[in-house]
Write a protein that holds these residues in place. Structure first.
Motif, PDB file in Angstrom:
ATOM      1  N   ALA A 181       0.826  -1.217   0.000  1.00 34.91           N
ATOM      2  CA  ALA A 181       0.000   0.000   0.000  1.00 34.91           C
ATOM      3  C   ALA A 181       0.857   1.263   0.000  1.00 34.91           C
ATOM      4  N   VAL A 182       0.419   2.244  -0.762  1.00 38.08           N
ATOM      5  CA  VAL A 182       1.023   3.578  -0.767  1.00 38.08           C
ATOM      6  C   VAL A 182      -0.128   4.541  -0.491  1.00 38.08           C
ATOM      7  N   PHE A 183       0.081   5.450   0.471  1.00 39.57           N
ATOM      8  CA  PHE A 183      -1.038   6.300   0.903  1.00 39.57           C
ATOM      9  C   PHE A 183      -0.505   7.647   1.378  1.00 39.57           C
ATOM     10  N   PRO A 184      -1.355   8.694   1.261  1.00 42.36           N
ATOM     11  CA  PRO A 184      -0.886  10.028   1.642  1.00 42.36           C
ATOM     12  C   PRO A 184      -0.673  10.151   3.147  1.00 42.36           C
ATOM     13  N   TYR A 220     -11.238 -17.786   8.992  1.00 42.93           N
ATOM     14  CA  TYR A 220     -11.485 -18.849   9.961  1.00 42.93           C
ATOM     15  C   TYR A 220     -12.763 -19.583   9.607  1.00 42.93           C
ATOM     16  N   LYS A 221     -12.653 -20.882   9.476  1.00 42.33           N
ATOM     17  CA  LYS A 221     -13.825 -21.706   9.214  1.00 42.33           C
ATOM     18  C   LYS A 221     -14.059 -22.551  10.461  1.00 42.33           C
ATOM     19  N   THR A 222     -15.089 -22.145  11.224  1.00 37.72           N
ATOM     20  CA  THR A 222     -15.349 -22.784  12.520  1.00 37.72           C
ATOM     21  C   THR A 222     -15.466 -24.296  12.376  1.00 37.72           C
ATOM     22  N   GLY A 223     -14.771 -25.002  13.243  1.00 36.50           N
ATOM     23  CA  GLY A 223     -14.832 -26.462  13.242  1.00 36.50           C
ATOM     24  C   GLY A 223     -13.949 -27.109  12.193  1.00 36.50           C
ATOM     25  N   ALA A 224     -13.255 -26.299  11.367  1.00 37.08           N
ATOM     26  CA  ALA A 224     -12.477 -26.884  10.279  1.00 37.08           C
ATOM     27  C   ALA A 224     -11.011 -26.421  10.287  1.00 37.08           C
ATOM     28  N   TYR A 225     -10.768 -25.138  10.095  1.00 37.74           N
ATOM     29  CA  TYR A 225      -9.380 -24.661  10.028  1.00 37.74           C
ATOM     30  C   TYR A 225      -9.315 -23.145  10.164  1.00 37.74           C
ATOM     31  N   GLY A 226      -8.125 -22.668  10.467  1.00 39.28           N
ATOM     32  CA  GLY A 226      -7.877 -21.235  10.533  1.00 39.28           C
ATOM     33  C   GLY A 226      -6.670 -20.883   9.692  1.00 39.28           C
ATOM     34  N   ILE A 227      -6.709 -19.685   9.108  1.00 36.87           N
ATOM     35  CA  ILE A 227      -5.607 -19.197   8.279  1.00 36.87           C
ATOM     36  C   ILE A 227      -5.268 -17.783   8.744  1.00 36.87           C
ATOM     37  N   ARG A 228      -3.973 -17.503   8.946  1.00 33.24           N
ATOM     38  CA  ARG A 228      -3.546 -16.131   9.185  1.00 33.24           C
ATOM     39  C   ARG A 228      -2.117 -16.013   8.665  1.00 33.24           C
ATOM     40  N   ILE A 229      -1.814 -14.890   8.054  1.00 33.78           N
ATOM     41  CA  ILE A 229      -0.451 -14.611   7.596  1.00 33.78           C
ATOM     42  C   ILE A 229      -0.067 -13.282   8.221  1.00 33.78           C
ATOM     43  N   GLU A 230       0.928 -13.299   9.114  1.00 32.04           N
ATOM     44  CA  GLU A 230       1.284 -12.086   9.849  1.00 32.04           C
ATOM     45  C   GLU A 230       2.760 -11.758   9.731  1.00 32.04           C
ATOM     46  N   ASN A 231       3.030 -10.557   9.235  1.00 32.39           N
ATOM     47  CA  ASN A 231       4.368  -9.975   9.254  1.00 32.39           C
ATOM     48  C   ASN A 231       4.287  -8.637   9.962  1.00 32.39           C
ATOM     49  N   LEU A 232       5.390  -8.178  10.539  1.00 29.66           N
ATOM     50  CA  LEU A 232       5.438  -6.814  11.062  1.00 29.66           C
ATOM     51  C   LEU A 232       5.939  -5.890   9.947  1.00 29.66           C
ATOM     52  N   ILE A 233       5.381  -4.685   9.931  1.00 31.97           N
ATOM     53  CA  ILE A 233       5.691  -3.720   8.875  1.00 31.97           C
ATOM     54  C   ILE A 233       6.040  -2.376   9.489  1.00 31.97           C
ATOM     55  N   LEU A 234       6.960  -1.685   8.849  1.00 34.03           N
ATOM     56  CA  LEU A 234       7.432  -0.381   9.313  1.00 34.03           C
ATOM     57  C   LEU A 234       6.906   0.694   8.366  1.00 34.03           C
ATOM     58  N   VAL A 235       6.282   1.730   8.911  1.00 30.95           N
ATOM     59  CA  VAL A 235       5.814   2.840   8.065  1.00 30.95           C
ATOM     60  C   VAL A 235       7.022   3.688   7.667  1.00 30.95           C
ATOM     61  N   GLU A 236       7.140   3.976   6.388  1.00 27.95           N
ATOM     62  CA  GLU A 236       8.256   4.805   5.913  1.00 27.95           C
ATOM     63  C   GLU A 236       7.778   5.736   4.801  1.00 27.95           C
ATOM     64  N   SER A 237       8.537   6.800   4.552  1.00 24.04           N
ATOM     65  CA  SER A 237       8.203   7.736   3.476  1.00 24.04           C
ATOM     66  C   SER A 237       8.383   7.045   2.140  1.00 24.04           C
ATOM     67  N   ARG A 238       7.582   7.434   1.164  1.00 23.72           N
ATOM     68  CA  ARG A 238       7.654   6.847  -0.177  1.00 23.72           C
ATOM     69  C   ARG A 238       7.716   7.956  -1.201  1.00 23.72           C
ATOM     70  N   ASP A 239       8.680   7.856  -2.093  1.00 21.48           N
ATOM     71  CA  ASP A 239       8.720   8.771  -3.231  1.00 21.48           C
ATOM     72  C   ASP A 239       7.920   8.156  -4.354  1.00 21.48           C
ATOM     73  N   VAL A 240       6.885   8.832  -4.788  1.00 20.04           N
ATOM     74  CA  VAL A 240       6.139   8.351  -5.941  1.00 20.04           C
ATOM     75  C   VAL A 240       6.498   9.275  -7.102  1.00 20.04           C
ATOM     76  N   PRO A 241       7.169   8.746  -8.136  1.00 17.85           N
ATOM     77  CA  PRO A 241       7.599   9.599  -9.250  1.00 17.85           C
ATOM     78  C   PRO A 241       6.404  10.356  -9.834  1.00 17.85           C
ATOM     79  N   GLY A 242       6.567  11.653  -9.967  1.00 19.06           N
ATOM     80  CA  GLY A 242       5.500  12.470 -10.549  1.00 19.06           C
ATOM     81  C   GLY A 242       4.394  12.808  -9.569  1.00 19.06           C
ATOM     82  N   GLY A 243       4.475  12.279  -8.324  1.00 20.34           N
ATOM     83  CA  GLY A 243       3.415  12.500  -7.338  1.00 20.34           C
ATOM     84  C   GLY A 243       3.446  13.915  -6.786  1.00 20.34           C
ATOM     85  N   GLU A 244       2.336  14.317  -6.176  1.00 20.02           N
ATOM     86  CA  GLU A 244       2.208  15.682  -5.653  1.00 20.02           C
ATOM     87  C   GLU A 244       2.210  15.741  -4.133  1.00 20.02           C
ATOM     88  N   ARG A 245       1.761  14.656  -3.506  1.00 20.01           N
ATOM     89  CA  ARG A 245       1.602  14.667  -2.053  1.00 20.01           C
ATOM     90  C   ARG A 245       2.723  13.874  -1.386  1.00 20.01           C
TER      91      ARG A 245
END
Ligand code: ZN
Ligand code: ZN
Length: 606
Positions: free
Chosen positions: A451-454, A519-544
């Motif tokens: 994700a890239v966001f203002p 999560y499917k009750t009575g059957a299985y659970g799925i989760r994918i978890e990573n930790l992420i660091l918020v950082e500045s992003r240069d978007v070429p041609g962007g304004e914000r």
């Protein structure tokens, strides 16, 4: 097998309520009270409480992390949220206690319906001012009266109550903290001036640890010291800690920046700072109502709001970020060894859930740097994986079985960083449905990671990114997408989070989790978890000015569970790039056999 940080004993017993509720009722009668509220809280509204503050468990047998018991003369209830309704019904004596689902009836509504004109007591150290307001409204509507107690009647009848913890306080090195306590105090002083506050009560032990660069050993899995700080604007801070926690050397070091007092000196110290109409900030999330009363009794003005330290702590500095990277390399190598072990074991004799927890902790101990696990590992095979807050006990332990999914959510406390990672692993051959659901969860995970966001965007605004691939199939998951995380502190840290309720703007330097699931009750659970660091992003041609995420967690994501037809080119390229980074970071840390396994596990998608 050596002792693990995690215990698998189920301490729940409905007999506890059978024995203890009558004791409390007798004490209430002696004191002229018609009822008493027992929240699952300590004086700091902690997520994990010390044994000495685990009043709700002692009284009722219920061991969940949230809940409130209300004991009246002839009726009693335990109000719990949706995670815990089943568990509470199994753990408490239902002939004495009605289990009330919070979604249907809040503790306040139950009180309103059952109290009548009686006097309801509460311990002002165990409730925030805001929660007392809600209680008072309910009691008034019932026609009764709410009354704070001077001493807790439950403590009076808790014969073998453990002593409050006195874990040793240590200094968190400036090299890892990245900023000296004196510099943090100076910045806090500026904030108090800007907010026109005369002082701050630090009631959150995590903020206390961050501000003074100390760590403690009072609570399992979170290295905090229970205590208080009082920071008068322009004056010398007061640090209230049990002297039993302080060596002469640590005491001396802390006296450089603060006056040290025992916790029994809190009322006097706070009164002196608040006297003369001073405006004192009390943290609305962790500050006990008793603190508000102390400020007001001294003639001060209690200003309920956010402790500014919570946000200061959430913005990680360069030293904390580099510590987190180092912690994640170390932890990633341990997790890779575990996943390799798991694959080999699954092929011959699939382990049981507890064995998996023990193996994972052992691999983390082998790093030589493990201080603790950051929370009890969630080790859920098959249907147990669908229980979001599952904690394996000797009773619930089951073997991993071929054709099932295994969900393992775990984390470590290292001095340079706290980790939190979930992987979902195929045991044997997964079904087409499992692969479809896993791939949708993965797509949501990748959508957050990319994700890239203002600047100014809140977590609530991007929460839906993680859900869209599930929504498209008529599916969803019932928890937030991500929470903040501390630097060798709590695995759950605010104020930022990625969830419907995440109103705080994300800022560069914040660390969050990215953990969509299904999560499917009575059957299985799925989760994918990573930790992420918020950082500045240069978007070429962007304004914000824009922000994005760097993924910190380093461990392979199970390729056997991916239906590649569901991924677009950018999602494939993210996953291949992530796996290349995992290989790059970890391969040099691993022994040849695990390195070969990692090469296959991180190979580009075919
Ligand atoms: Zn986790
Ligand atoms: Zn998490």
């Amino acid at each position: 097998m050596s002792a693990t940080f995690q215990s698998f004993d189920d301490l729940a017993s409905p007999a506890q309520g059978t024995r203890h509720i009558p004791l409390l009722r007798a004490e209430l009668l002696r004191r002229g009270l018609d009822g008493f509220v027992v929240p699952r809280a300590d004086e700091h509204q902690s997520e994990y409480v010390p044994a000495s503050a685990d009043r709700l468990t002692w009284l009722t047998g219920f061991t969940g992390s949230a809940g409130t018991a209300v004991i009246l003369r002839d009726a009693a209830a335990i109000v719990v949220d949706g995670r815990y309704t089943l568990q509470a019904a199994q753990q408490v004596d239902t002939s004495l206690l009605t289990v009330v689902p919070q979604a249907e009836t809040s503790a306040e509504s139950w009180i309103e319906a059952h109290l009548g004109t009686g006097v309801l007591g509460y311990d002002p150290w165990l409730h925030t001012a805001k929660s007392v307001d809600a209680l008072r409204r309910a009691v008034t509507r019932a026609g009764g009266r709410l009354e704070p107690v001077g001493t807790n009647p439950l403590d009076a009848v808790w014969a073998d109550r453990p002593a409050p913890p006195t874990g040793a306080v240590s200094l968190h090195p400036d090299a890892l903290a990245g900023e000296a306590a004196a510099a943090k105090l100076a910045r806090l002083g500026d904030t108090l001036r800007t907010e026109r506050l005369d002082g701050l009560v630090v009631s959150d032990p995590h903020n206390l640890a961050w501000l003074f660069n100390i760590r403690g050993a009072d609570i399992a899995h979170t290295p905090i010291a229970l205590g208080y700080g009082i920071v008068p604007r322009g004056g010398r801070p007061i640090l209230l800690l049990d002297p039993a926690k302080l060596s002469a050397e640590i005491g001396q070091a802390l006296s450089q920046v603060a006056d040290l007092r025992p916790p029994s000196g809190l009322a006097e110290a706070l009164g002196a700072v608040a006297a003369g109409g001073k405006r004192i900030r009390i943290d609305q999330a962790t500050g006990a109502e008793a603190l508000t009363r102390l400020v007001e009794e001294a003639g001060g003005f209690a200003d309920a709001g956010a402790d500014p330290l919570t946000l200061m702590k959430a913005r990680k500095n360069a030293a904390e970020i580099s510590g987190a990277r180092e912690a994640h390399r170390r932890d990633g190598a341990a997790v890779a060894r575990f996943l390799h072990w798991l694959d080999r074991a699954a092929a011959t004799r699939p382990p049981r859930e507890i064995e998996a927890v023990e193996a994972l902790e052992a691999f983390r101990r082998d790093t030589g740097a493990l201080r603790d696990i950051s929370f009890p590992t969630i080790s859920g095979s098959g249907p147990n994986g669908a229980v979001v807050h599952y904690r394996v006990t000797r009773q619930s332990d089951r073997a991993l079985r071929p054709g099932e999914l295994f969900l393992v959510d775990s984390g470590a406390q290292y001095q340079d960083g706290t980790t939190d990672i979930t992987r979902t692993v195929a045991i044997g051959e997964p079904s087409a449905e499992m692969r479809d659901r896993f791939t949708r969860v993965l797509k949501g995970h990748v959508a957050i990671a990319r994700a890239v966001f203002p600047r100014g965007t809140s977590g609530a605004q991007i929460d839906g990114f993680a859900r869209r691939p599930l929504w498209e199939a008529g599916l969803d998951f019932d928890h937030g997408t991500g929470h903040g995380i501390g630097s060798y502190l709590s695995v759950h840290e605010g104020p930022q989070r990625i969830s419907k309720l995440g109103g705080t703007a994300l800022e560069a330097g914040m660390i969050l989790s990215n953990e969509p699931g299904y999560y499917k009750t009575g059957a299985y659970g799925i989760r994918i978890e990573n930790l992420i660091l918020v950082e500045s992003r240069d978007v070429p041609g962007g304004e914000r000015p824009m922000l994005g995420f760097e993924t910190l967690t380093l461990a392979p994501i199970d390729r056997r569970l991916i239906d590649t037809r569901l991924l677009d080119a950018e999602e494939r390229s993210w996953l291949d790039g992530y796996h290349a980074a995992v290989w790059q970071a970890l391969s040099g840390l691993l022994e040849p056999e695990t390195r070969d396994w990692l090469a296959a596990a991180t190979a580009p998608l075919g």
